[in-house]
Design a protein around this motif. Sequence first.
Motif, PDB file in Angstrom:
ATOM      1  N   HIS A 128       0.820  -1.212   0.000  1.00  0.00           N
ATOM      2  CA  HIS A 128       0.000   0.000   0.000  1.00  0.00           C
ATOM      3  C   HIS A 128       0.865   1.278   0.000  1.00  0.00           C
ATOM      4  O   HIS A 128       0.542   2.261  -0.683  1.00  0.00           O
ATOM      5  CB  HIS A 128      -0.882  -0.050   1.246  1.00  0.00           C
ATOM      6  CG  HIS A 128      -1.798   1.091   1.419  1.00  0.00           C
ATOM      7  ND1 HIS A 128      -3.008   1.187   0.783  1.00  0.00           N
ATOM      8  CD2 HIS A 128      -1.700   2.216   2.178  1.00  0.00           C
ATOM      9  CE1 HIS A 128      -3.612   2.312   1.139  1.00  0.00           C
ATOM     10  NE2 HIS A 128      -2.834   2.951   1.986  1.00  0.00           N
ATOM     11  N   HIS A 142       1.077   4.384  -2.760  1.00  0.00           N
ATOM     12  CA  HIS A 142       0.895   5.814  -2.501  1.00  0.00           C
ATOM     13  C   HIS A 142       1.960   6.636  -3.231  1.00  0.00           C
ATOM     14  O   HIS A 142       1.729   7.792  -3.576  1.00  0.00           O
ATOM     15  CB  HIS A 142       1.015   6.102  -1.000  1.00  0.00           C
ATOM     16  CG  HIS A 142      -0.298   6.123  -0.267  1.00  0.00           C
ATOM     17  ND1 HIS A 142      -1.341   6.943  -0.628  1.00  0.00           N
ATOM     18  CD2 HIS A 142      -0.728   5.447   0.831  1.00  0.00           C
ATOM     19  CE1 HIS A 142      -2.361   6.766   0.216  1.00  0.00           C
ATOM     20  NE2 HIS A 142      -2.018   5.849   1.100  1.00  0.00           N
ATOM     21  N   SER A 167      -1.145   9.754   6.697  1.00  0.00           N
ATOM     22  CA  SER A 167      -2.586   9.523   6.580  1.00  0.00           C
ATOM     23  C   SER A 167      -3.121   9.111   7.937  1.00  0.00           C
ATOM     24  O   SER A 167      -2.410   9.190   8.948  1.00  0.00           O
ATOM     25  CB  SER A 167      -2.862   8.439   5.540  1.00  0.00           C
ATOM     26  OG  SER A 167      -2.536   7.191   6.096  1.00  0.00           O
ATOM     27  N   HIS A 183      -0.920   5.817   8.605  1.00  0.00           N
ATOM     28  CA  HIS A 183       0.543   5.775   8.580  1.00  0.00           C
ATOM     29  C   HIS A 183       1.190   7.140   8.462  1.00  0.00           C
ATOM     30  O   HIS A 183       0.610   8.080   7.938  1.00  0.00           O
ATOM     31  CB  HIS A 183       1.053   4.863   7.451  1.00  0.00           C
ATOM     32  CG  HIS A 183       0.184   4.840   6.238  1.00  0.00           C
ATOM     33  ND1 HIS A 183       0.159   5.844   5.323  1.00  0.00           N
ATOM     34  CD2 HIS A 183      -0.732   3.932   5.812  1.00  0.00           C
ATOM     35  CE1 HIS A 183      -0.704   5.561   4.384  1.00  0.00           C
ATOM     36  NE2 HIS A 183      -1.279   4.413   4.650  1.00  0.00           N
ATOM     37  N   ASP A 188      -6.753   7.178   0.030  1.00  0.00           N
ATOM     38  CA  ASP A 188      -6.712   5.803  -0.481  1.00  0.00           C
ATOM     39  C   ASP A 188      -7.631   5.635  -1.692  1.00  0.00           C
ATOM     40  O   ASP A 188      -8.771   6.116  -1.686  1.00  0.00           O
ATOM     41  CB  ASP A 188      -7.127   4.820   0.617  1.00  0.00           C
ATOM     42  CG  ASP A 188      -6.081   4.736   1.710  1.00  0.00           C
ATOM     43  OD1 ASP A 188      -4.977   5.287   1.525  1.00  0.00           O
ATOM     44  OD2 ASP A 188      -6.359   4.107   2.743  1.00  0.00           O
TER      45      ASP A 188
HETATM   46 ZN    ZN Z   1      -3.116   4.925   2.660  1.00  0.00          ZN
END
Ligand code: ZN
Length: 376
Positions: A142, A146, A167, A170, A339
């Motif tokens: 993931h 990004h 985010s 994270h 996302d």
């Molecule tokens: Zn994310």
Amino acid sequence: MSIRWSHGDLAARPLGLTCQHGAVPAPLTSPPPLVLGIETSCDETGVGLVRGTTLLADAIASSVDEHARFGGVVPEVASRAHLEAMVPTIQRSCTTAGVRLDDVDAVAVTSGPGLVGALLVGVAAAKALAVSLSRPVYGVNHLAAHVAVDQLEHGPLPEPCLALLVSGGHSSLLLVDDVTGDVTALGATIDDAAGEAFDKVARLLGLPFPGGPHIDRVARDGDRVAIDFPRGLTRGRDLERHRFDFSFSGLKTAVARWVEARQQTGEPVPVADVAASFQEAVCDVLSTKAVAACRAYGVRHLLVGGGVAANSRLRALTEQRAAAAGVAVRVPRPALCTDNGAMVAALGAELVARGRPPSALDLPVDSSMPVTAVVA
Ligand code: ZN
Ligand code: KG4
């Protein structure tokens, strides 16, 4: 950029056309493969379609409203919402792009990190598509996705580059030498993620969830130097030990104490000043450490991504500090920062372009997948 792509393990597709004069030779160049990307690591069901570095569709169904009354994402609620949204979101993405599922050349899916139940829904859907269409499947990281998404907006990614990903889930500083296989984690949060801190502080100020955009808005009328909130891991031994790590839980507690003290004396809470001063503390630390990492590693390109990258003060402060250090900043548009499936498709397309092998069909999900593993 030269367009680099190979069929690799992709199912061979006929490229020759026919007309009344018989077979027309296949064109010397054919379009890059069509990659479908699925994202379900948190509360957004995203399905993107990307051809090379061109975004064709980015369909999203969010369960954020279902989590609002809990003040945070509830994993089981998110998993069930993904299950309900998956097929309609795939269909919406194909309709928007004007393609059929059978046109898809490869499937990419977030296999970690994230909420395990949520990830399982996406990975199961991706496997089902891969098997039924006889196409390869790429289980991708993931965080690397990004980073890769920026290619859809600003063209080929300069490598090496540094990525600040912030985010609700994270806060990471990554050194990206090759987004398809050589990503190093320089630092991460040791407690709350940056967006989580925004959400928690918003809650104690009586602002709705998710709180980041509300703090951003309210802070515009506030004084960012009104309250000197702490900057975690920026001094002395803390800084030595955690040069590129972040900590926001002390800041959140400091804001809570400040607000409580004010309430106990019966004075009104200056919400705009608290929001602006809190936001300044977060953005100060994020931008300082990101630019310091660029300097330390001799990197001249900084990419900022994740939902918090939409923050107006973070963007302004990072631009200003990076410019002073001779570093160019790239920030995807907000819809690509939060996302989405396009980011997964973008990384999948780059993996295909660079001839990376796909994942095995029994690929697992990994809720704490390290960023050093770009493909599962
Ligand atoms: Zn994310
Ligand atoms: O990337 P994202 O959509 O989902 C996660 O992976 O978590 O990020 C959502 C986070 C939330 O915590 C939200 O409050 C924060 O991004 N956010 C912002 C802003 N817009 C969204 N934080 C600060 N300022 C904003 N303008």
